[in-house]
Design an enzyme around this catalytic site. Structure first.
Site, mmCIF file in Angstrom:
data_model
loop_
_atom_site.group_PDB
_atom_site.id
_atom_site.type_symbol
_atom_site.label_atom_id
_atom_site.label_comp_id
_atom_site.label_asym_id
_atom_site.label_seq_id
_atom_site.Cartn_x
_atom_site.Cartn_y
_atom_site.Cartn_z
ATOM 1 N N HIS A 43 60.870 -36.239 71.591
ATOM 2 C CA HIS A 43 61.354 -36.911 72.795
ATOM 3 C C HIS A 43 60.552 -38.183 73.033
ATOM 4 O O HIS A 43 59.483 -38.383 72.460
ATOM 5 C CB HIS A 43 61.217 -35.990 74.017
ATOM 6 C CG HIS A 43 59.799 -35.634 74.312
ATOM 7 N ND1 HIS A 43 59.150 -34.590 73.675
ATOM 8 C CD2 HIS A 43 58.885 -36.202 75.146
ATOM 9 C CE1 HIS A 43 57.904 -34.526 74.120
ATOM 10 N NE2 HIS A 43 57.718 -35.496 75.004
ATOM 11 N N HIS A 127 56.931 -44.104 72.872
ATOM 12 C CA HIS A 127 56.464 -43.526 71.615
ATOM 13 C C HIS A 127 57.136 -42.180 71.370
ATOM 14 O O HIS A 127 57.604 -41.532 72.293
ATOM 15 C CB HIS A 127 54.942 -43.355 71.623
ATOM 16 C CG HIS A 127 54.472 -42.361 72.623
ATOM 17 N ND1 HIS A 127 54.324 -42.663 73.957
ATOM 18 C CD2 HIS A 127 54.132 -41.050 72.498
ATOM 19 C CE1 HIS A 127 53.912 -41.594 74.590
ATOM 20 N NE2 HIS A 127 53.786 -40.582 73.742
#
Length: 130
Positions: A43, A127
């Site tokens: 995620h 990220h």
């Protein structure tokens, strides 16, 4: 004693992006060099809240609902591989943050702040932890 839940807001990749991300994990994390994330855990974190006491969960949901309709479509290129020393993780990061994503994070942080949470002060760094 009040129970706290470790919470965060995140974007979860669709099926096609998930396959590509998982392939990147397999390519970039050689066997035996670390513990790769499971594909269902990949995620892009928008905002980490940490431990949130049960009575505050409604406020978290309200903040999320208040920005849910504000997001506009965007594409993001996770084009850099970084090793973060302190948490000891390998990440794919973006050298450019798309403005719609940055706007979503600003809105979310503002909604959380209005409900008494202390959002991150640091600039948003999209990220994907591998």
């Amino acid at each position: 004693m009040t129970t706290a839940r470790r919470l965060f807001f995140a974007l979860w990749p669709g099926p096609e992006a998930l396959v590509a991300a998982n392939a990147a994990v397999c390519r970039l994390v050689p066997p035996g060099t670390g513990r790769p994330q499971r594909p269902d855990q990949l995620h892009l974190t928008l905002e980490f809240l940490g431990g949130v006491p049960e009575p505050r969960l409604g406020s978290v949901l309200e903040a999320g609902e208040s920005v849910a309709g504000l997001a506009t479509p965007f594409e993001i290129a996770l084009d850099r591989l970084e090793h973060w020393q302190r948490p000891q993780v390998l990440c794919l990061t973006a050298s450019v943050v798309p403005e719609p994503l940055a706007a979503l994070v600003r809105s979310l942080r503002s909604a959380l702040s209005a409900r008494g949470f202390d959002p991150e002060n640091r600039p948003f760094r999209p990220h994907l932890t591998l």
